[in-house]
Design an enzyme around this catalytic site. Structure first.
Site, PDB file in Angstrom:
ATOM      1  N   HIS A   1       6.850   3.531   3.149  1.00 42.33           N
ATOM      2  CA  HIS A   1       6.580   2.123   2.588  1.00 42.33           C
ATOM      3  C   HIS A   1       5.655   1.546   3.964  1.00 42.33           C
ATOM      4  O   HIS A   1       6.225   0.501   4.508  1.00 42.33           O
ATOM      5  CB  HIS A   1       7.720   1.186   2.318  1.00 42.33           C
ATOM      6  CG  HIS A   1       7.068   0.246   1.544  1.00 42.33           C
ATOM      7  ND1 HIS A   1       7.905  -0.480   0.643  1.00 42.33           N
ATOM      8  CD2 HIS A   1       6.052  -0.661   1.411  1.00 42.33           C
ATOM      9  CE1 HIS A   1       7.406  -1.589   0.073  1.00 42.33           C
ATOM     10  NE2 HIS A   1       6.185  -1.703   0.834  1.00 42.33           N
TER      11      HIS A   1
ATOM     12  N   VAL B   1       2.821  -9.218   0.544  1.00 42.68           N
ATOM     13  CA  VAL B   1       1.938  -9.863  -0.503  1.00 42.68           C
ATOM     14  C   VAL B   1       2.758  -9.759  -1.975  1.00 42.68           C
ATOM     15  O   VAL B   1       2.830 -10.775  -2.522  1.00 42.68           O
ATOM     16  CB  VAL B   1       0.751  -9.413  -1.079  1.00 42.68           C
ATOM     17  CG1 VAL B   1       0.821  -7.779  -1.355  1.00 42.68           C
ATOM     18  CG2 VAL B   1      -0.047  -9.987  -1.813  1.00 42.68           C
TER      19      VAL B   1
ATOM     20  N   ARG C   1     -11.440  -7.592 -15.787  1.00 37.17           N
ATOM     21  CA  ARG C   1     -11.855  -8.241 -14.196  1.00 37.17           C
ATOM     22  C   ARG C   1     -13.137  -7.894 -14.120  1.00 37.17           C
ATOM     23  O   ARG C   1     -13.551  -7.286 -13.071  1.00 37.17           O
ATOM     24  CB  ARG C   1     -10.828  -7.724 -13.203  1.00 37.17           C
ATOM     25  CG  ARG C   1      -9.410  -7.944 -13.613  1.00 37.17           C
ATOM     26  CD  ARG C   1      -8.397  -8.172 -12.366  1.00 37.17           C
ATOM     27  NE  ARG C   1      -7.350  -8.717 -12.788  1.00 37.17           N
ATOM     28  CZ  ARG C   1      -6.757  -9.916 -12.516  1.00 37.17           C
ATOM     29  NH1 ARG C   1      -7.586 -10.853 -11.612  1.00 37.17           N
ATOM     30  NH2 ARG C   1      -5.508 -10.469 -12.817  1.00 37.17           N
TER      31      ARG C   1
ATOM     32  N   ILE D   1       1.033   3.056  -4.272  1.00 36.66           N
ATOM     33  CA  ILE D   1       1.293   2.142  -3.197  1.00 36.66           C
ATOM     34  C   ILE D   1       1.901   0.842  -3.611  1.00 36.66           C
ATOM     35  O   ILE D   1       1.663  -0.066  -2.900  1.00 36.66           O
ATOM     36  CB  ILE D   1      -0.101   1.951  -2.207  1.00 36.66           C
ATOM     37  CG1 ILE D   1      -1.330   1.385  -3.131  1.00 36.66           C
ATOM     38  CG2 ILE D   1      -0.522   3.314  -1.643  1.00 36.66           C
ATOM     39  CD1 ILE D   1      -1.192  -0.108  -3.155  1.00 36.66           C
TER      40      ILE D   1
HETATM   41  P1  NDP Z   1      -3.128  -8.970  -6.615  1.00 35.30           P
HETATM   42  O1  NDP Z   1      -2.321  -9.861  -7.266  1.00 35.30           O
HETATM   43  O2  NDP Z   1      -4.380  -9.016  -6.096  1.00 35.30           O
HETATM   44  O3  NDP Z   1      -3.212  -7.928  -7.735  1.00 35.30           O
HETATM   45  C1  NDP Z   1      -2.251  -7.235  -8.722  1.00 35.30           C
HETATM   46  C2  NDP Z   1      -3.063  -6.341  -9.722  1.00 35.30           C
HETATM   47  O4  NDP Z   1      -2.084  -5.881 -10.479  1.00 35.30           O
HETATM   48  C3  NDP Z   1      -3.733  -7.428 -10.568  1.00 35.30           C
HETATM   49  O5  NDP Z   1      -5.216  -7.113 -10.774  1.00 35.30           O
HETATM   50  C4  NDP Z   1      -3.029  -7.331 -12.135  1.00 35.30           C
HETATM   51  O6  NDP Z   1      -4.039  -7.261 -12.947  1.00 35.30           O
HETATM   52  C5  NDP Z   1      -2.406  -6.065 -11.886  1.00 35.30           C
HETATM   53  N1  NDP Z   1      -1.423  -5.929 -12.979  1.00 35.30           N
HETATM   54  C6  NDP Z   1      -0.139  -6.399 -13.006  1.00 35.30           C
HETATM   55  N2  NDP Z   1       0.607  -5.721 -14.282  1.00 35.30           N
HETATM   56  C7  NDP Z   1      -0.231  -4.870 -14.501  1.00 35.30           C
HETATM   57  C8  NDP Z   1      -0.030  -3.987 -15.487  1.00 35.30           C
HETATM   58  N3  NDP Z   1       0.966  -3.905 -16.318  1.00 35.30           N
HETATM   59  N4  NDP Z   1      -0.916  -2.781 -15.710  1.00 35.30           N
HETATM   60  C9  NDP Z   1      -1.908  -2.897 -14.641  1.00 35.30           C
HETATM   61  N5  NDP Z   1      -2.202  -3.746 -13.835  1.00 35.30           N
HETATM   62  C10 NDP Z   1      -1.219  -4.693 -13.676  1.00 35.30           C
HETATM   63  O7  NDP Z   1      -2.149  -8.107  -5.613  1.00 35.30           O
HETATM   64  P2  NDP Z   1      -2.519  -7.089  -4.475  1.00 35.30           P
HETATM   65  O8  NDP Z   1      -3.818  -6.469  -4.847  1.00 35.30           O
HETATM   66  O9  NDP Z   1      -2.643  -8.214  -3.143  1.00 35.30           O
HETATM   67  O10 NDP Z   1      -1.217  -6.449  -4.142  1.00 35.30           O
HETATM   68  C11 NDP Z   1      -0.747  -5.538  -5.242  1.00 35.30           C
HETATM   69  C12 NDP Z   1       0.721  -5.155  -5.006  1.00 35.30           C
HETATM   70  O11 NDP Z   1       0.483  -3.689  -4.013  1.00 35.30           O
HETATM   71  C13 NDP Z   1       1.656  -6.012  -4.224  1.00 35.30           C
HETATM   72  O12 NDP Z   1       2.300  -6.663  -5.396  1.00 35.30           O
HETATM   73  C14 NDP Z   1       2.852  -5.063  -3.790  1.00 35.30           C
HETATM   74  O13 NDP Z   1       3.393  -4.781  -4.673  1.00 35.30           O
HETATM   75  C15 NDP Z   1       1.960  -3.733  -3.356  1.00 35.30           C
HETATM   76  N6  NDP Z   1       1.669  -3.634  -2.100  1.00 35.30           N
HETATM   77  C16 NDP Z   1       2.342  -2.423  -1.185  1.00 35.30           C
HETATM   78  C17 NDP Z   1       2.056  -2.330  -0.172  1.00 35.30           C
HETATM   79  C18 NDP Z   1       2.703  -1.159   0.610  1.00 35.30           C
HETATM   80  O14 NDP Z   1       2.920  -1.316   1.867  1.00 35.30           O
HETATM   81  N7  NDP Z   1       2.739   0.108  -0.001  1.00 35.30           N
HETATM   82  C19 NDP Z   1       1.219  -3.304   0.674  1.00 35.30           C
HETATM   83  C20 NDP Z   1       0.778  -4.401   0.069  1.00 35.30           C
HETATM   84  C21 NDP Z   1       1.071  -4.552  -1.221  1.00 35.30           C
HETATM   85  P3  NDP Z   1      -3.934  -8.026 -14.467  1.00 35.30           P
HETATM   86  O15 NDP Z   1      -3.068  -9.403 -13.986  1.00 35.30           O
HETATM   87  O16 NDP Z   1      -4.989  -8.000 -15.290  1.00 35.30           O
HETATM   88  O17 NDP Z   1      -2.679  -7.388 -15.028  1.00 35.30           O
HETATM   89  C1  DGY Z   2       3.714  -5.830   0.482  1.00 42.52           C
HETATM   90  O1  DGY Z   2       2.833  -6.473   1.071  1.00 42.52           O
HETATM   91  O2  DGY Z   2       3.807  -6.119  -0.630  1.00 42.52           O
HETATM   92  C2  DGY Z   2       4.208  -4.487   1.074  1.00 42.52           C
HETATM   93  O3  DGY Z   2       4.990  -3.779   0.268  1.00 42.52           O
HETATM   94  C3  DGY Z   2       4.975  -5.119   2.537  1.00 42.52           C
HETATM   95  O4  DGY Z   2       5.224  -4.212   3.120  1.00 42.52           O
END
Ligand code: NDP
Ligand code: DGY
Length: 330
Positions: free
Chosen positions: A295, A83, A190, A245
């Site tokens: 990861h 994502v 939110r 994460i």
């Molecule tokens: P979303 O787009 O639904 O959510 C991202 C959130 O991050 C938003 O609520 C946004 O809120 C917030 N955000 C951005 N900048 C900041 C900031 N400076 N401070 C606080 N909050 C902030 O994405 P997902 O929830 O689907 O995924 C989130 C992230 O998780 C991915 O982009 C990826 O990097 C990571 N991920 C990691 C995985 C792993 O394998 N470990 C797996 C999947 C995802 P706002 O805009 O209000 O700031």
């Molecule tokens: C994500 O979905 O951003 C994860 O980090 C992929 O492994």
């Protein structure tokens, strides 16, 4: 004799489940990166050359000008096995007319479960417990009632940094533990996500000061690289547990090491680091109160199959000139 139509060429820099890949292979000429290591930068560039579509993932596969130039102007679509989009120059892809797809939603549950697993494992010191059993320490310190004493989630304050899809899914799961409060921070309020679970919007500093567990679930952008630095750790409770994460770059790892070593904070559970893989010589790995997973948050059979299917849907749509199912931009 009429010429056979040419199949579009797809380079997959990551190997994916066979079922989804076989669907792609029926309609495209697919080259999959071979070997059990991620491609080097040079292998990634070579693999992309002349392709119509690319399947990439965040680990080492930066999509930038060099990659797009090397791939060539025939490139139509890039889909990432994630994502997160922080490894892709989205503006440049837009400018070049290359569609970009990603895999939101289908991985939310698996990632949230891993976030909760890391939180519970660090809270109950599972890494130290396993080590104590293996090292035969169990039984030799029985009279110490506080041996390997952990931290309860019930009654605690949970702070979520980034109440997006995954942050919300983690908050909902933790709410079932009878926590006292859920706080969140981000660039925007939110209410549609927060109100149903009674989560309260606070500033980053307020979240650090009040939380017993700080869970980082934000996407990465210029506003949050190095957000968890020395000053941030000083604001956290000495008993606080950090779970990340999101992406490694959100945390200054030297500062984290110092904070964990000195007792500035209690423990950390990390699914993401800088760099990845984290070298086995990393000082973080010497700490009993730091748990690192590779990861792996999306890695359940269900989720990896769903990601593959979505990637194939997006690749085929991009090659056929249709709208992507889950585009990174419209
Ligand atoms: P979303 O787009 O639904 O959510 C991202 C959130 O991050 C938003 O609520 C946004 O809120 C917030 N955000 C951005 N900048 C900041 C900031 N400076 N401070 C606080 N909050 C902030 O994405 P997902 O929830 O689907 O995924 C989130 C992230 O998780 C991915 O982009 C990826 O990097 C990571 N991920 C990691 C995985 C792993 O394998 N470990 C797996 C999947 C995802 P706002 O805009 O209000 O700031
Ligand atoms: C994500 O979905 O951003 C994860 O980090 C992929 O492994």
């Amino acid at each position: 004799m009429s010429e056979l139509p040419k199949l579009p060429k797809v380079y997959a820099a990551i190997s994916m489940p066979l079922e989804g890949m076989n669907r792609l292979r029926k309609l495209c000429q697919v080259t999959v990166h071979e070997g059990n290591q991620d491609p080097t930068r040079q292998e990634f560039l070579d693999g992309a050359r002349g392709m119509d579509a690319l399947i990439v993932c965040p680990k080492t596969m930066t999509v930038d000008k060099e990659l797009l130039d090397t791939a060539g102007s025939q490139l139509k679509v890039i889909v990432t096995h994630s994502v997160g989009l922080d490894h892709i120059d989205i503006d440049l892809c837009k400018e070049r007319g290359v569609k970009v797809g990603h895999t939101p939603d289908v991985l939310t549950t698996a990632t949230a479960e891993q976030g909760v697993a890391l939180l519970m494992a660090t809270a109950r010191r599972i890494q130290e417990c396993i080590r104590a059993v293996k090292d035969g320490v169990w039984g030799t310190v029985w009279d110490n009632a506080m041996w390997l004493a952990g931290k309860e989630i019930a009654g605690s304050v949970i702070g979520i940094v980034g109440l997006g899809r995954i942050g919300l899914a983690i908050a909902k799961r933790l709410a079932a533990f009878d926590v006292s409060k859920i706080l969140y921070t981000g660039r925007n309020l939110r209410p549609e996500s927060a109100d149903p679970i009674g989560a309260e919007f606070v500033t980053f500093d307020q979240l650090l000061e009040q939380s017993d567990f700080v869970v980082v679930a934000c996407s990465v952008n210029d506003s949050n690289k190095g957000l968890f630095d020395e000053a941030a750790f000083k604001k956290m409770k000495n008993t606080a547990i950090l779970v990340n994460i999101s992406r490694g770059v959100v945390v200054d790892q030297d500062a984290l090491y110092n904070a964990l070593k000195s007792g500035e904070i209690g423990a950390a559970g990390l699914d993401v680091t800088t760099p990845e893989p984290l070298p086995t010589s990393s000082p973080l790995l010497t700490l009993p109160n730091c748990l690192v997973t590779p990861h792996i948050a999306t890695c359940t059979v269900t989720t990896r199959n769903a990601m593959c299917e979505l990637i194939v849907d997006n690749i085929l749509a991009g090659l056929e000139g249709r709208s992507l199912k889950t585009p990174a931009f419209l």
